[in-house]
Design a protein around this motif. Structure first.
Motif, PDB file in Angstrom:
ATOM      1  N   ARG A   2       0.843  -1.196   0.000  1.00 12.69           N
ATOM      2  CA  ARG A   2       0.000   0.000   0.000  1.00 12.69           C
ATOM      3  C   ARG A   2       0.884   1.255   0.000  1.00 12.69           C
ATOM      4  N   GLY A   3       0.608   2.150  -0.927  1.00 14.60           N
ATOM      5  CA  GLY A   3       1.348   3.407  -0.975  1.00 14.60           C
ATOM      6  C   GLY A   3       2.714   3.288  -1.613  1.00 14.60           C
ATOM      7  N   TYR A   4       3.056   2.091  -2.075  1.00 12.13           N
ATOM      8  CA  TYR A   4       4.426   1.862  -2.553  1.00 12.13           C
ATOM      9  C   TYR A   4       4.623   2.380  -3.981  1.00 12.13           C
TER      10      TYR A   4
ATOM     11  N   ASP B 150       2.252   4.800  -5.883  1.00 10.36           N
ATOM     12  CA  ASP B 150       1.080   5.625  -6.208  1.00 10.36           C
ATOM     13  C   ASP B 150       1.459   6.724  -7.195  1.00 10.36           C
ATOM     14  N   ASP B 151       0.475   7.181  -7.943  1.00 15.71           N
ATOM     15  CA  ASP B 151       0.646   8.332  -8.844  1.00 15.71           C
ATOM     16  C   ASP B 151       1.725   8.086  -9.902  1.00 15.71           C
ATOM     17  N   VAL B 152       1.885   6.823 -10.292  1.00 12.08           N
ATOM     18  CA  VAL B 152       2.861   6.512 -11.353  1.00 12.08           C
ATOM     19  C   VAL B 152       2.146   5.762 -12.476  1.00 12.08           C
ATOM     20  N   SER B 153       2.792   5.672 -13.615  1.00 12.43           N
ATOM     21  CA  SER B 153       2.202   4.972 -14.761  1.00 12.43           C
ATOM     22  C   SER B 153       2.069   3.485 -14.430  1.00 12.43           C
TER      23      SER B 153
ATOM     24  N   ASN C  65      -5.758   0.954  -4.539  1.00  8.58           N
ATOM     25  CA  ASN C  65      -7.105   1.444  -4.205  1.00  8.58           C
ATOM     26  C   ASN C  65      -7.086   2.702  -3.343  1.00  8.58           C
ATOM     27  N   ASN C  66      -6.547   2.866  -2.193  1.00 12.08           N
ATOM     28  CA  ASN C  66      -5.750   2.016  -1.341  1.00 12.08           C
ATOM     29  C   ASN C  66      -6.493   1.636  -0.065  1.00 12.08           C
TER      30      ASN C  66
ATOM     31  N   GLU D 239       5.297   1.562 -14.617  1.00 14.02           N
ATOM     32  CA  GLU D 239       6.139   1.812 -13.454  1.00 14.02           C
ATOM     33  C   GLU D 239       5.575   1.087 -12.224  1.00 14.02           C
TER      34      GLU D 239
ATOM     35  N   LYS E  65      -7.765   4.706 -10.466  1.00 17.16           N
ATOM     36  CA  LYS E  65      -6.458   5.100  -9.902  1.00 17.16           C
ATOM     37  C   LYS E  65      -5.299   4.697 -10.799  1.00 17.16           C
ATOM     38  N   LEU E  66      -5.443   3.529 -11.453  1.00 12.27           N
ATOM     39  CA  LEU E  66      -4.375   3.089 -12.353  1.00 12.27           C
ATOM     40  C   LEU E  66      -4.543   3.675 -13.759  1.00 12.27           C
TER      41      LEU E  66
END
Lengths: 437, 437
Positions: free
Chosen positions: B82-84, B86-89, B313-314, B92, B285-286
């Motif tokens: 979780r959180g590992y 986030d906000d990446v393609s 999700n998270n 990635e 999110k993805l």
């Protein structure tokens, strides 16, 4: 009175970037006076001082402290109408809502607003903008509750000249009586309800009042396609050019929604001191659509969040709006890098302060007003603590907020409200509700 | 053991419609044996009986009881991630996630899964489908925790023949050891990870195992455009026709995601015993997009909710997926009448049971398994109680759940977990996390 929060996790800005760091923070009167970052164990640092000065020392471990959230567009008394017109067309929604609203009196407004204020404090909002009528009642609630607020007496035409004059008189009185009051926690704006619910003449009169008091203007703007079509049909102008024509954009201005708006509009807005209150839950729930937020941000237009009322949301939790925005645009633009967590947190905090034209609010730094909240991160959905900024947006909700301070005063402590009697509020809310339904 | 819940608000089905009614409900062993609707005050009705039979009498006032929520697609051990990323393609995301996943062992899986199970119970989920490896560890957690579960040993190729044979051996072993076990609370499905991560031959082998044990098949399906393009490029078939060609659709089948899918696909799926696990938060999110859920429902394809993992999700809160779905499609189809509250509640309950091919689960009725939750409606965001069905979708979140029963056994009581030691779980989770990061 001095409060020291020790060994908490704090959401701070460093080199213009949001970071989370272990720190100790000191609140004196209504201000943050010290933030000392440290990875050391500060457990005993302030103990001597606390004995001497009767300092309030708070153990910040397992809590994440962040600026209080700012709700830049809501209508607090509409808690009475929560659930009253869900899953229906917008026309039917208005048909349900407006006849009841017309009957609400000061007693109803007071308790309904207070219920919303409780809900906002519980979910970590420390400052909100309210547009409604009977605003003096709401001002009194805010004063006692200890919230920070921008109050707008929303003006709708569709009434006699006498009634309209009385409404404008209330607009002036609200500003005279409350702007800058409650230790500076209350400000006001001038609020034509929307471009289709006031005439061109009334809009002019309201702009003149705004000029007279040097106040910003707040209005509903381009929320649904019908609003835009009506202005275009009547005046042969886009809503933005209509604002321009009436001198609205010469003043500081906060526009709610701005869903149906084109490139020309965005260019014009970007050349003025305009902020947008983005209400994603409400815009989706009423089927209005999705505002072009990425395009606003590209043009450096300030965007904050609003929950809109609990009749169209149906909650007043800014955490919900943060998450919705990040996920929505990622999904629809097929770009998971859009709206990273840091960006939506800024929208909910510092951008909210800018939208309400407030200084020294919206971030944790020395010299800022002490408007802050604590999130309990010792819960399964926050583990691991690998990326707490991300957790605030994607995992947290208002229910995780445990402590709230506004202007240095603690309003909620370990989930217990300190300034409002919830049982009495709910009791009176139920009494009022029965009077109307 | 007999439990009587008195004077609660209950979400029941009457003339095929969901309603909320004051009632009293009796649980005996693992079953709901009586539901007596009444507007009377039943406060003293069962008192004599309770003295004689040591019945557990619960005051249901100010609580709304509903069927436990069903999470039809998740990967519980991914709480570690979780959180590992986030906000990446998405590329990635996989680059971050897969190398860590490859290293996880039974010890890691066990505690990470248990943390997710805690999170799900706390937010009102009583039944979930899990796809991962080291499933025996998860089965043991589920057995002890008291949850209802469908377990899938997900199979990915990209390994040696020996390793693949070992994986298929684990698929069989999981079914032999756990299908129908834990008082019938555990079932299994056969799970090729996705159409692009197993070869055509491996898919055939898995379908044969499903045939042999008469089990449904669960797989990731058409989640991103690249999945669809790869199948089309390799086999000159749409993913749906590829399933058809491999006999997957001859069996009961649960497809996760189904985002990128056309009319021909939908028509084919509608002619088979197929359910969809819709994961709106994760798909957004993805950046994957939005599944054509209105089109599925129009063709009477059963749609349930999944949270997907907490790495995408998270959170694991099915309330979030209900609200997201209702609001999303309202907003994007510009139709506020789409996905009324009753429909998304069905998706989270009875449709979830259908998707997992479970009988007597997913609704509150006499003869059903006692899988139910209580929501605390005595909170400001639930007032007024004018439309509690609406409140469940638009106002509630998992944080409002206070009591949880599965198969007649109480797993959470007034927010306190009765079957899992949270402190120990968090402690062990942190230990495991440190081993990998």
């Amino acid at each position: 009175m001095k409060t020291i929060i020790k060994n908490g996790q704090f959401l701070l800005r460093e080199n213009d970037e949001l970071i989370v760091s272990t720190a100790n923070l000191i609140i004196e009167n209504n201000m943050i006076t010290s933030i000392v970052k440290s990875s050391d164990d500060f457990n005993d640092l302030f103990s001597e001082e606390s004995l001497i000065e009767k300092v309030n020392v708070i153990d910040g471990r397992n809590k994440l402290y962040m600026p209080g959230l700012i709700n830049a567009h809501t209508h607090t008394p509409m808690s009475l109408l929560r659930g009253y017109a869900d899953d229906v067309s917008l026309r039917e929604w208005f048909e349900h809502i407006w006849p009841i609203e017309a009957k609400l009196d000061g007693d109803a407004i007071k308790w309904a607003s207070l219920l919303s204020i409780v809900e906002m404090i519980q979910s970590g909002t420390t400052c909100f903008l309210d547009m409604y009528d009977h605003m003096e009642q709401i001002a009194e609630c805010v004063d006692l509750a200890g919230m920070r607020t921008c109050l707008c007496r929303g003006v709708i035409d569709f009434c006699s000249k006498q009634e309209l004059d009385a409404k404008l008189q209330e607009v002036r009185a609200l500003t005279v009586n409350w702007h800058g009051k409650a230790e500076g926690r209350i400000s006001t704006m001038i609020a034509p309800h929307s471009l289709t619910t006031v005439t061109s003449e009334t809009l002019n009169r309201l702009v003149r009042i705004a000029d007279e008091f040097s106040l910003p203007i707040h209005t509903h703007f381009a929320e649904v396609t019908a609003d835009v079509a009506e202005i275009k049909h009547k005046y042969k102008l886009s809503p933005t050019r209509y604002l321009l024509q009436h001198g609205v954009l010469n003043r500081k201005c906060l526009l709610a929604h701005a869903v149906h708006i084109d490139e020309d509009d965005i260019n014009i807005l970007s050349e003025h001191d305009v902020s947008i209150a983005h209400n994603p839950s409400s815009n989706l729930k009423l089927g209005s659509g999705m505002a072009p937020i990425p395009e606003f941000l590209e043009k450096n237009i300030n965007v904050a969040f609003g929950t809109d009322s609990s009749a169209s949301n149906n909650r007043l939790d800014v955490f919900t709006e943060m998450r919705a925005t990040s996920l929505l645009y990622k999904g629809f633009k097929h770009d998971p890098e859009l709206f990273p967590a840091t960006q939506v947190i800024d929208m909910a905090t510092i951008n909210g302060a800018r939208a309400l034209f407030l200084e020294d609010v919206g971030e944790l730094r020395v010299g800022a007003r002490a408007d802050l909240i604590a999130v309990n991160i010792d819960q399964p959905h926050f583990y691991p603590h690998s990326n707490l900024i991300s957790s605030l947006v994607y995992s947290a909700s208002g229910a995780d907020v445990v402590d709230v301070w506004v202007d240095g005063r603690q309003l909620m402590k370990n989930k217990e409200l300190l300034t409002i009697d919830i049982d009495k509020t709910v009791h009176e809310f139920k009494r009022v509700y029965k009077r109307f339904f």
